[in-house]
Design a protein around this motif. Structure first.
Motif, PDB file in Angstrom:
ATOM      1  N   MET A 171      18.971   2.683  67.687  1.00 45.88           N
ATOM      2  CA  MET A 171      19.215   4.101  67.376  1.00 45.88           C
ATOM      3  C   MET A 171      20.712   4.361  67.182  1.00 45.88           C
ATOM      4  O   MET A 171      21.533   3.811  67.904  1.00 45.88           O
ATOM      5  N   ASN A 172      21.008   5.204  66.224  1.00 44.25           N
ATOM      6  CA  ASN A 172      22.392   5.660  66.062  1.00 44.25           C
ATOM      7  C   ASN A 172      22.324   7.154  65.758  1.00 44.25           C
ATOM      8  O   ASN A 172      22.017   7.565  64.646  1.00 44.25           O
ATOM      9  N   ILE A 173      22.558   7.963  66.779  1.00 43.33           N
ATOM     10  CA  ILE A 173      22.416   9.417  66.633  1.00 43.33           C
ATOM     11  C   ILE A 173      23.795  10.049  66.779  1.00 43.33           C
ATOM     12  O   ILE A 173      24.350  10.090  67.880  1.00 43.33           O
ATOM     13  N   PRO A 174      24.368  10.526  65.660  1.00 41.36           N
ATOM     14  CA  PRO A 174      25.712  11.113  65.773  1.00 41.36           C
ATOM     15  C   PRO A 174      25.676  12.422  66.538  1.00 41.36           C
ATOM     16  O   PRO A 174      24.621  13.053  66.653  1.00 41.36           O
ATOM     17  N   PHE A 175      26.843  12.846  67.042  1.00 44.68           N
ATOM     18  CA  PHE A 175      26.892  14.118  67.763  1.00 44.68           C
ATOM     19  C   PHE A 175      26.591  15.287  66.832  1.00 44.68           C
ATOM     20  O   PHE A 175      25.926  16.242  67.212  1.00 44.68           O
ATOM     21  N   SER A 176      27.100  15.212  65.603  1.00 43.54           N
ATOM     22  CA  SER A 176      26.768  16.303  64.682  1.00 43.54           C
ATOM     23  C   SER A 176      26.538  15.749  63.285  1.00 43.54           C
ATOM     24  O   SER A 176      27.025  14.662  62.947  1.00 43.54           O
ATOM     25  N   LYS A 177      25.764  16.486  62.512  1.00 44.05           N
ATOM     26  CA  LYS A 177      25.385  16.023  61.172  1.00 44.05           C
ATOM     27  C   LYS A 177      25.242  17.274  60.312  1.00 44.05           C
ATOM     28  O   LYS A 177      24.649  18.264  60.761  1.00 44.05           O
ATOM     29  N   VAL A 178      25.775  17.233  59.088  1.00 44.12           N
ATOM     30  CA  VAL A 178      25.738  18.429  58.235  1.00 44.12           C
ATOM     31  C   VAL A 178      24.507  18.401  57.338  1.00 44.12           C
ATOM     32  O   VAL A 178      24.348  17.468  56.552  1.00 44.12           O
ATOM     33  N   PRO A 179      23.642  19.416  57.429  1.00 44.63           N
ATOM     34  CA  PRO A 179      22.489  19.446  56.522  1.00 44.63           C
ATOM     35  C   PRO A 179      22.910  20.047  55.170  1.00 44.63           C
ATOM     36  O   PRO A 179      23.344  21.185  55.103  1.00 44.63           O
ATOM     37  N   LEU A 180      22.788  19.265  54.095  1.00 44.86           N
ATOM     38  CA  LEU A 180      23.320  19.692  52.786  1.00 44.86           C
ATOM     39  C   LEU A 180      22.269  19.584  51.674  1.00 44.86           C
ATOM     40  O   LEU A 180      22.613  19.330  50.521  1.00 44.86           O
ATOM     41  N   ALA A 181      21.006  19.788  52.012  1.00 46.55           N
ATOM     42  CA  ALA A 181      19.965  19.498  51.022  1.00 46.55           C
ATOM     43  C   ALA A 181      19.528  20.703  50.180  1.00 46.55           C
ATOM     44  O   ALA A 181      18.505  20.662  49.524  1.00 46.55           O
ATOM     45  N   GLY A 182      20.322  21.767  50.162  1.00 45.49           N
ATOM     46  CA  GLY A 182      19.915  22.953  49.390  1.00 45.49           C
ATOM     47  C   GLY A 182      20.653  23.082  48.069  1.00 45.49           C
ATOM     48  O   GLY A 182      20.780  22.115  47.323  1.00 45.49           O
ATOM     49  N   ASN A 183      21.174  24.284  47.809  1.00 48.85           N
ATOM     50  CA  ASN A 183      21.819  24.566  46.516  1.00 48.85           C
ATOM     51  C   ASN A 183      23.307  24.232  46.496  1.00 48.85           C
ATOM     52  O   ASN A 183      24.010  24.657  45.574  1.00 48.85           O
ATOM     53  N   GLU A 184      23.788  23.513  47.495  1.00 46.19           N
ATOM     54  CA  GLU A 184      25.234  23.243  47.578  1.00 46.19           C
ATOM     55  C   GLU A 184      25.758  22.622  46.282  1.00 46.19           C
ATOM     56  O   GLU A 184      26.720  23.096  45.679  1.00 46.19           O
ATOM     57  N   GLN A 185      25.088  21.528  45.845  1.00 45.44           N
ATOM     58  CA  GLN A 185      25.561  20.811  44.656  1.00 45.44           C
ATOM     59  C   GLN A 185      25.514  21.710  43.416  1.00 45.44           C
ATOM     60  O   GLN A 185      26.468  21.767  42.635  1.00 45.44           O
ATOM     61  N   ALA A 186      24.408  22.437  43.268  1.00 44.88           N
ATOM     62  CA  ALA A 186      24.242  23.298  42.082  1.00 44.88           C
ATOM     63  C   ALA A 186      25.339  24.363  42.029  1.00 44.88           C
ATOM     64  O   ALA A 186      25.937  24.605  40.973  1.00 44.88           O
ATOM     65  N   TYR A 187      25.629  24.978  43.172  1.00 41.69           N
ATOM     66  CA  TYR A 187      26.647  26.042  43.175  1.00 41.69           C
ATOM     67  C   TYR A 187      28.050  25.468  42.960  1.00 41.69           C
ATOM     68  O   TYR A 187      28.888  26.096  42.308  1.00 41.69           O
ATOM     69  N   ILE A 188      28.293  24.281  43.496  1.00 40.96           N
ATOM     70  CA  ILE A 188      29.605  23.639  43.245  1.00 40.96           C
ATOM     71  C   ILE A 188      29.740  23.364  41.749  1.00 40.96           C
ATOM     72  O   ILE A 188      30.795  23.594  41.145  1.00 40.96           O
ATOM     73  N   ASN A 189      28.662  22.884  41.135  1.00 46.23           N
ATOM     74  CA  ASN A 189      28.716  22.604  39.693  1.00 46.23           C
ATOM     75  C   ASN A 189      29.028  23.870  38.896  1.00 46.23           C
ATOM     76  O   ASN A 189      29.766  23.821  37.911  1.00 46.23           O
ATOM     77  N   GLU A 190      28.483  24.999  39.342  1.00 44.37           N
ATOM     78  CA  GLU A 190      28.775  26.260  38.645  1.00 44.37           C
ATOM     79  C   GLU A 190      30.280  26.576  38.707  1.00 44.37           C
ATOM     80  O   GLU A 190      30.866  27.022  37.730  1.00 44.37           O
TER      81      GLU A 190
END
Ligand SMILES: Cc1ncc(COP(=O)(O)O)c(C=O)c1O
Length: 395
Positions: free
Chosen positions: A1-20
């Motif tokens: 197991m390798n469980i970091p203390f924190s992890k950023v969930p980025l699976a939404g519209n982040e990429q699409a809005y950055i592209n805009e």
């Protein structure tokens, strides 16, 4: 197991809005930042929001806008990140450090009254919603923190770096004090990489913050470069700062905001698991909260190893790391930090609850997507370290 203390969930519209933003050719502050401000203010139910490049900037702007100046004294809990206090030093004001309650790790109305009694001239308080929990803000008997401060003319700046979305009495944190400052740093409940938001219902504070976040210039950059009807001209009305939030960061923030309620419920799921699984370990104190699970943002899940624990906090952290589980400490209190300790001749005995917390505190992973297998493994590892293999129970 390798469980970091924190992890950023980025699976939404982040990429699409950055592209805009990239497609627009305008990379600094403009429509995405303005939209983020509007949506954020609506979410928390505040009149005004100013997007900035960190919560630290938001705190600095808030302190400046309410008129704190050289040699003023401001209450700050010692159990916080240095940003909560350092912004006072930027303008020559002084933090007056307070203890917190052991159970909630928050300033209580009693602690506040005591601190005001000893420092009758304090002008403001930086109220930290530690871990994502709000303190007793107001009560029908007018004995809450806001009530006490209003009665004595003490201004309230909320350090809500951990507290989005957090509620008190069915109302989101963001419209209680004079100004509320949120963090969107990479490990926070929603992120823009680096970023922050100052929200307020006070139009004067808002107008001052808007000017001071961008060099003290009397118009924003977006209107300077895009408003065809007026000239390039602008005026500098104060020696301001460079704290604006670029649109690329705001694009990530907008996408994260869409999922803020889901993220919160995911962290609550983790907290419920921990409360159930770790509740009967005798040498462990778990976070205590008044109000409902839904009111808490659950940014942190801090444990306290009691003095009777078979391992020290530091050994516990090493053993967790050896088993692949990341942890963190919130916080080494400011009265123990060299700068504050030496500048203000601080004595540990003045902070008995903070000391008790500090000696045993350790925060364990809590974020969206932490799955049942990982949660079970974390609890199993904690039980093995604190109770020994024979006492490990699985549910
Ligand atoms: C309680 C508290 N206040 C303020 C800050 C500063 O936030 P930022 O990194 O966005 O400036 C932090 C950051 O971790 C924090 O934990």
């Amino acid at each position: 197991m390798n469980i970091p203390f924190s992890k950023v969930p980025l699976a939404g519209n982040e990429q699409a809005y950055i592209n805009e933003v990239l497609a627009s050719g305008w990379l600094t502050t403009s429509s995405k930042a303005m939209n983020f401000e509007k949506q954020f203010a609506q979410f928390v139910g505040a009149r005004f929001a100013c997007a900035v490049n960190s919560c630290t900037s938001a705190l600095h702007l808030a302190v400046e806008a309410i008129g704190i100046s050289k040699d003023d004294k401001v209450l700050v809990p010692s159990l916080t990140f240095t940003a909560s206090a350092e912004v006072l030093r930027y303008i020559g004001a002084h933090p007056v450090f307070t203890d917190v309650e052991y159970d909630t790790r928050l300033i209580s109305p009693e602690i506040l009254k005591n601190a005001i009694f000893r420092n009758p001239h304090v002008r403001a308080i930086i109220l930290v919603h530690y871990g994502g929990l709000a303190p007793v803000m107001t009560t029908p008997e007018r004995e809450g923190i806001l009530d006490i401060c209003r009665f004595r003319g003490i201004r309230v700046i909320e350090d809500a770096a951990h507290a989005f979305p957090t509620k008190y009495d069915n109302q989101y944190i963001g419209s209680f004090g004079d100004a509320t400052c949120f963090s969107f740093y990479a490990n926070k409940t929603i992120t823009t990489g680096e970023g922050g938001m100052l929200v307020t219902n006070d139009e004067e504070i808002y107008n001052r913050v808007k000017i001071m976040r961008l060099h003290g210039i009397n118009r924003d950059i977006w209107s300077r470069f895009t408003d065809k009807s007026s000239s390039w001209e602008y005026d500098v009305v104060a020696p301001g700062f460079k704290y604006n939030m670029p649109d690329i960061n705001a694009a990530v923030g907008l996408a994260q905001l869409e999922k803020a309620s889901y993220f919160r419920s995911e962290r609550q799921r983790c907290a419920e698991f921990y409360l159930r699984e770790l509740g009967d370990i005798p040498c462990l104190d778990l976070p205590v909260f008044n109000g409902s699970m839904e009111d808490h943002s659950w940014h942190l899940f801090p444990l306290v190893l009691k003095p009777e624990s078979p391992v020290t906090r530091n050994d516990f952290i090493s053993q967790m790391a050896n088993k692949g589980v990341g942890t963190s400490v919130h916080y080494k209190p400011l009265h123990r930090m060299t700068y504050y300790k030496e500048t203000y001749s601080l004595d540990e005995h003045a902070f008995p609850n903070t000391e008790k917390i500090w000696k045993g505190t350790v925060s364990i992973p809590i974020y969206p997507g932490l799955d049942q297998q990982e949660l079970t493994y974390i609890c199993q590892t904690i039980k093995e370290i604190l109770c020994g293999p024979a006492d490990v129970k699985y549910t």
